[in-house]
Motif scaffolding. Structure first.
Motif, PDB file in Angstrom:
ATOM      1  N   ALA A 182       0.820  -1.207   0.000  1.00  9.07           N
ATOM      2  CA  ALA A 182       0.000   0.000   0.000  1.00  9.07           C
ATOM      3  C   ALA A 182       0.853   1.257   0.000  1.00  9.07           C
ATOM      4  O   ALA A 182       0.533   2.241  -0.680  1.00  9.07           O
ATOM      5  CB  ALA A 182      -0.941  -0.017   1.214  1.00  9.07           C
ATOM      6  N   GLU A 183       1.956   1.242   0.750  1.00  4.76           N
ATOM      7  CA  GLU A 183       2.814   2.419   0.816  1.00  4.76           C
ATOM      8  C   GLU A 183       3.487   2.686  -0.529  1.00  4.76           C
ATOM      9  O   GLU A 183       3.599   3.839  -0.963  1.00  4.76           O
ATOM     10  CB  GLU A 183       3.869   2.231   1.909  1.00  4.76           C
ATOM     11  N   VAL A 184       3.936   1.614  -1.186  1.00  3.74           N
ATOM     12  CA  VAL A 184       4.527   1.785  -2.515  1.00  3.74           C
ATOM     13  C   VAL A 184       3.490   2.352  -3.478  1.00  3.74           C
ATOM     14  O   VAL A 184       3.783   3.288  -4.247  1.00  3.74           O
ATOM     15  CB  VAL A 184       5.073   0.443  -3.040  1.00  3.74           C
ATOM     16  N   ALA A 185       2.278   1.826  -3.438  1.00  2.43           N
ATOM     17  CA  ALA A 185       1.227   2.307  -4.339  1.00  2.43           C
ATOM     18  C   ALA A 185       0.894   3.771  -4.060  1.00  2.43           C
ATOM     19  O   ALA A 185       0.764   4.578  -4.991  1.00  2.43           O
ATOM     20  CB  ALA A 185      -0.022   1.437  -4.196  1.00  2.43           C
ATOM     21  N   ASN A 186       0.751   4.129  -2.788  1.00  2.00           N
ATOM     22  CA  ASN A 186       0.418   5.515  -2.457  1.00  2.00           C
ATOM     23  C   ASN A 186       1.549   6.475  -2.834  1.00  2.00           C
ATOM     24  O   ASN A 186       1.301   7.581  -3.326  1.00  2.00           O
ATOM     25  CB  ASN A 186       0.110   5.634  -0.963  1.00  2.00           C
ATOM     26  N   THR A 187       2.792   6.061  -2.599  1.00  2.00           N
ATOM     27  CA  THR A 187       3.920   6.915  -2.974  1.00  2.00           C
ATOM     28  C   THR A 187       3.996   7.068  -4.484  1.00  2.00           C
ATOM     29  O   THR A 187       4.285   8.154  -5.004  1.00  2.00           O
ATOM     30  CB  THR A 187       5.233   6.322  -2.428  1.00  2.00           C
ATOM     31  N   TYR A 188       3.730   5.995  -5.196  1.00  2.00           N
ATOM     32  CA  TYR A 188       3.705   6.021  -6.662  1.00  2.00           C
ATOM     33  C   TYR A 188       2.625   6.986  -7.161  1.00  2.00           C
ATOM     34  O   TYR A 188       2.866   7.807  -8.052  1.00  2.00           O
ATOM     35  CB  TYR A 188       3.436   4.609  -7.166  1.00  2.00           C
ATOM     36  N   LEU A 189       1.441   6.920  -6.544  1.00  2.00           N
ATOM     37  CA  LEU A 189       0.344   7.805  -6.946  1.00  2.00           C
ATOM     38  C   LEU A 189       0.643   9.255  -6.580  1.00  2.00           C
ATOM     39  O   LEU A 189       0.330  10.173  -7.346  1.00  2.00           O
ATOM     40  CB  LEU A 189      -0.957   7.345  -6.290  1.00  2.00           C
ATOM     41  N   ASN A 190       1.239   9.474  -5.413  1.00  2.00           N
ATOM     42  CA  ASN A 190       1.615  10.844  -5.038  1.00  2.00           C
ATOM     43  C   ASN A 190       2.668  11.406  -5.989  1.00  2.00           C
ATOM     44  O   ASN A 190       2.621  12.586  -6.341  1.00  2.00           O
ATOM     45  CB  ASN A 190       2.150  10.858  -3.601  1.00  2.00           C
ATOM     46  N   VAL A 278      -6.143   6.720 -14.096  1.00  2.00           N
ATOM     47  CA  VAL A 278      -7.466   6.713 -13.476  1.00  2.00           C
ATOM     48  C   VAL A 278      -8.032   5.305 -13.409  1.00  2.00           C
ATOM     49  O   VAL A 278      -8.680   4.922 -12.424  1.00  2.00           O
ATOM     50  CB  VAL A 278      -8.424   7.646 -14.253  1.00  2.00           C
ATOM     51  N   SER A 279      -7.780   4.487 -14.417  1.00  2.00           N
ATOM     52  CA  SER A 279      -8.320   3.125 -14.427  1.00  2.00           C
ATOM     53  C   SER A 279      -7.263   2.101 -14.044  1.00  2.00           C
ATOM     54  O   SER A 279      -7.411   0.909 -14.318  1.00  2.00           O
ATOM     55  CB  SER A 279      -8.879   2.791 -15.813  1.00  2.00           C
ATOM     56  N   ALA A 280      -6.170   2.526 -13.414  1.00  2.00           N
ATOM     57  CA  ALA A 280      -5.088   1.603 -13.093  1.00  2.00           C
ATOM     58  C   ALA A 280      -5.394   0.739 -11.880  1.00  2.00           C
ATOM     59  O   ALA A 280      -4.710  -0.238 -11.633  1.00  2.00           O
ATOM     60  CB  ALA A 280      -3.794   2.375 -12.845  1.00  2.00           C
ATOM     61  N   VAL A 451      -6.906  21.465  -7.322  1.00  2.00           N
ATOM     62  CA  VAL A 451      -7.865  20.719  -6.496  1.00  2.00           C
ATOM     63  C   VAL A 451      -8.351  19.481  -7.240  1.00  2.00           C
ATOM     64  O   VAL A 451      -8.555  18.421  -6.634  1.00  2.00           O
ATOM     65  CB  VAL A 451      -9.043  21.626  -6.095  1.00  2.00           C
ATOM     66  N   LEU A 452      -8.536  19.577  -8.561  1.00  2.00           N
ATOM     67  CA  LEU A 452      -8.971  18.419  -9.338  1.00  2.00           C
ATOM     68  C   LEU A 452      -7.934  17.309  -9.285  1.00  2.00           C
ATOM     69  O   LEU A 452      -8.272  16.128  -9.154  1.00  2.00           O
ATOM     70  CB  LEU A 452      -9.236  18.837 -10.784  1.00  2.00           C
ATOM     71  N   ILE A 453      -6.657  17.675  -9.383  1.00  2.00           N
ATOM     72  CA  ILE A 453      -5.593  16.672  -9.272  1.00  2.00           C
ATOM     73  C   ILE A 453      -5.645  16.014  -7.901  1.00  2.00           C
ATOM     74  O   ILE A 453      -5.536  14.786  -7.767  1.00  2.00           O
ATOM     75  CB  ILE A 453      -4.218  17.315  -9.521  1.00  2.00           C
ATOM     76  N   ALA A 454      -5.810  16.828  -6.860  1.00  2.00           N
ATOM     77  CA  ALA A 454      -5.888  16.290  -5.499  1.00  2.00           C
ATOM     78  C   ALA A 454      -7.096  15.376  -5.329  1.00  2.00           C
ATOM     79  O   ALA A 454      -7.018  14.344  -4.639  1.00  2.00           O
ATOM     80  CB  ALA A 454      -5.946  17.441  -4.490  1.00  2.00           C
ATOM     81  N   SER A 455      -8.209  15.702  -5.965  1.00  2.00           N
ATOM     82  CA  SER A 455      -9.409  14.874  -5.868  1.00  2.00           C
ATOM     83  C   SER A 455      -9.209  13.534  -6.563  1.00  2.00           C
ATOM     84  O   SER A 455      -9.628  12.491  -6.056  1.00  2.00           O
ATOM     85  CB  SER A 455     -10.604  15.617  -6.468  1.00  2.00           C
ATOM     86  N   ARG A 456      -8.572  13.570  -7.746  1.00  2.00           N
ATOM     87  CA  ARG A 456      -8.293  12.312  -8.426  1.00  2.00           C
ATOM     88  C   ARG A 456      -7.333  11.452  -7.610  1.00  2.00           C
ATOM     89  O   ARG A 456      -7.485  10.234  -7.515  1.00  2.00           O
ATOM     90  CB  ARG A 456      -7.707  12.582  -9.810  1.00  2.00           C
ATOM     91  N   LEU A 457      -6.334  12.101  -7.010  1.00  2.00           N
ATOM     92  CA  LEU A 457      -5.406  11.374  -6.153  1.00  2.00           C
ATOM     93  C   LEU A 457      -6.136  10.769  -4.958  1.00  2.00           C
ATOM     94  O   LEU A 457      -5.874   9.624  -4.570  1.00  2.00           O
ATOM     95  CB  LEU A 457      -4.299  12.312  -5.675  1.00  2.00           C
ATOM     96  N   SER A 458      -7.041  11.520  -4.381  1.00  2.00           N
ATOM     97  CA  SER A 458      -7.784  11.032  -3.221  1.00  2.00           C
ATOM     98  C   SER A 458      -8.591   9.788  -3.572  1.00  2.00           C
ATOM     99  O   SER A 458      -8.666   8.837  -2.786  1.00  2.00           O
ATOM    100  CB  SER A 458      -8.717  12.124  -2.688  1.00  2.00           C
ATOM    101  N   ARG A 459      -9.191   9.773  -4.753  1.00  2.00           N
ATOM    102  CA  ARG A 459      -9.957   8.591  -5.148  1.00  2.00           C
ATOM    103  C   ARG A 459      -9.055   7.381  -5.330  1.00  2.00           C
ATOM    104  O   ARG A 459      -9.378   6.264  -4.926  1.00  2.00           O
ATOM    105  CB  ARG A 459     -10.736   8.841  -6.440  1.00  2.00           C
ATOM    106  N   GLN A 460      -7.889   7.586  -5.947  1.00  2.00           N
ATOM    107  CA  GLN A 460      -6.976   6.475  -6.161  1.00  2.00           C
ATOM    108  C   GLN A 460      -6.427   5.937  -4.841  1.00  2.00           C
ATOM    109  O   GLN A 460      -6.390   4.725  -4.609  1.00  2.00           O
ATOM    110  CB  GLN A 460      -5.803   6.934  -7.052  1.00  2.00           C
TER     111      GLN A 460
END
Length: 479
Positions: A182-190, A278-280, A451-460
């Protein structure tokens, strides 16, 4: 003679082992009732439960299936192979396994083979012949010493406690694996989000430079005021500042990802913009029962620790009863090496011993109190683990239930601000409005895009969080 003795000893030992398995002073164990509600919270923040959804749907989703981005998959593989924290967790399992083997070995006698020679010299003054004498004694045999007959389950409970500690360590490693993934995925998304923010800030900086150049020319022609020129310059510099900030943040993200994967970060595995991912990630069902908490590795670890503490109570109680130990050996002895195995040279010894402390000034009672207190602490920690896990899932479900609406609203805000900027620029060109309206429209659009980028990140990241808090599914090497 000796074979008969060995058979009798073996029979006695077997009877003793059978008796030792009959008494266990540990309290009866039952899984505690979860101190949480029987179902997830309901309300406007949560999506309706999906009918027919069960735990197996989530549990069977391995990380390779859940994370469909090939770059991310390769980074997770690197982290599972090289991450140092995970390596320590694996070594802790090996240590716990060895400790369990040691404790389990105490249930059986340790048989040793012994061979030796004793040489002694008798002084002439002590010998009737008036001459010094040297004598030799040779012996060979097998036996066991200080083997405890576990009538009251002390050794068995210590073995059970070691087993539960080993299982708890194993669950700790699995929990560490899931947390690492999970940490790798979140860091990758950030990192993907910050790379997109960086690109947006660069594009904004470039467009504002072009706009400022036009303002500079109109100022030189006397068609724009000094105030307008300075306001335009401030937006340019603000964009330049943001470029520097996001260059820094991208570097920080890359450093964090490098530590997580435990090796150099390959350039070909850097993520593209977040919009390309988005669909990853697969979606996860929300309508799962709260019993899934019992399957989380951190909660299983807490329960194994509770069972270990429960077994330690049995070991502490057994200390109030007599301790019976056996020492036995059989073999041959002779004062001449070539006569060691001759008839009549057989020897044996058998020494049972029983002991019970009479006055220990409250030591055994205090040890029992410690064991009971440790059990109560483990129970409280288990309850807390359940409560924390329930909250983690509930929070993740609350985000999941509202993030899509928030994301859709933010897309509308960006579209509206884009149109507002076009209208403001048209009004400026027509002389209807001042440049201040354009500046406000630019700032609003840029802020809404961030904010849109942050929202997309939040969903992922919410999907990653759900994957983690629901137990992580199938982990490589643990399926």
């Amino acid at each position: 003679m000796y074979s008969s003795l060995i058979r009798k000893s073996a029979l006695g030992l077997a009877v003793s082992l059978a008796l030792s398995a009959c008494v266990n002073l540990a309290p009866d164990y039952a899984t505690p009732v979860a101190p949480t509600a029987a179902s997830w919270p309901q309300g406007p923040a949560y999506k309706p439960a999906v009918q027919g959804t069960d735990r197996t749907v989530v549990a069977d989703i391995g990380w390779r299936e859940f994370f469909t981005d090939e770059r991310l998959r390769k980074l997770i593989e690197l982290s599972l192979a090289n991450n140092r924290d995970l390596r320590v967790a694996a070594l802790n399992i090996e240590k716990a396994r060895a400790l369990y083997q040691i404790q389990r070995a105490d249930l059986l006698p340790t048989v040793r083979a012994v061979a030796g020679e004793t040489a002694s010299r008798t002084a002439a003054t002590l010998n009737s012949s008036g001459q010094p004498q040297i004598s030799h004694t040779y012996n060979v045999g097998v036996g066991f010493s200080s083997y405890e007959l576990d009538f009251f389950g002390r050794v068995q409970n210590l073995k059970d406690a070691a087993l539960q500690n080993f299982l708890a360590t194993d669950e700790a490693q699995r929990s560490a694996q899931i947390a690492l993934i999970a940490e790798v995925a979140n860091t990758y998304l950030n990192l993907a989000a910050d790379r997109e923010r960086l690109q947006l800030s660069k594009d904004t900086y470039k467009s504002r430079q072009e706009s400022h150049a036009l303002t500079q020319r109109t100022f030189e022609l006397g068609a724009a005021s000094g105030l307008t020129l300075q306001q335009s310059l401030s937006t340019v510099e603000a964009a330049r500042r943001d470029v520097a900030i996001y260059v820094q943040q991208v570097a920080v993200d890359e450093n964090a990802l490098t530590v997580l994967i435990g090796t150099q970060l390959p350039a070909n595995l850097l993520p593209p913009e977040l919009s390309a991912n988005v669909s990853a990630l697969r979606d996860l069902p929300a309508g799962v029962p709260s019993e899934v908490l019992q399957l989380r590795p951190d909660i299983r670890r807490a329960e194994h620790s509770l069972q270990a503490a429960n077994a330690n109570i049995g070991a502490a109680r057994a200390a109030f009863f007599p301790s019976i130990t056996l020492t036995a050996s059989a073999g041959y002895a002779s004062n001449a090496l070539d006569a060691l195995f001759n008839s009549g040279s057989g020897i044996w010894s058998f020494a049972p011993q029983i002991s019970l402390p009479i006055f220990d000034y409250g030591r055994r009672s205090a040890n029992l109190d410690v064991a009971k207190t440790d059990r109560d602490i483990a129970l409280a920690q288990y309850d807390k683990a359940i409560q924390v896990a329930f909250r983690e899932v509930a929070d993740a479900l609350a985000v999941r239930g509202t993030i899509d609406e928030a994301l859709d609203a933010q897309r509308t805000v960006v579209d509206a601000n884009t149109e507002s900027l076009k209208l403001s620029e048209a009004r400026l060109r027509s002389g209807i409005d001042s440049y201040l309206g354009v500046l406000d429209a630019q700032r609003s659009l840029y802020a809404s895009q961030l904010v849109l980028i942050a929202s997309r990140l939040s969903r992922q990241t919410n999907l990653v969080t759900l994957y983690k808090v629901l137990g992580g599914g199938v982990v490589e090497g643990k399926s």
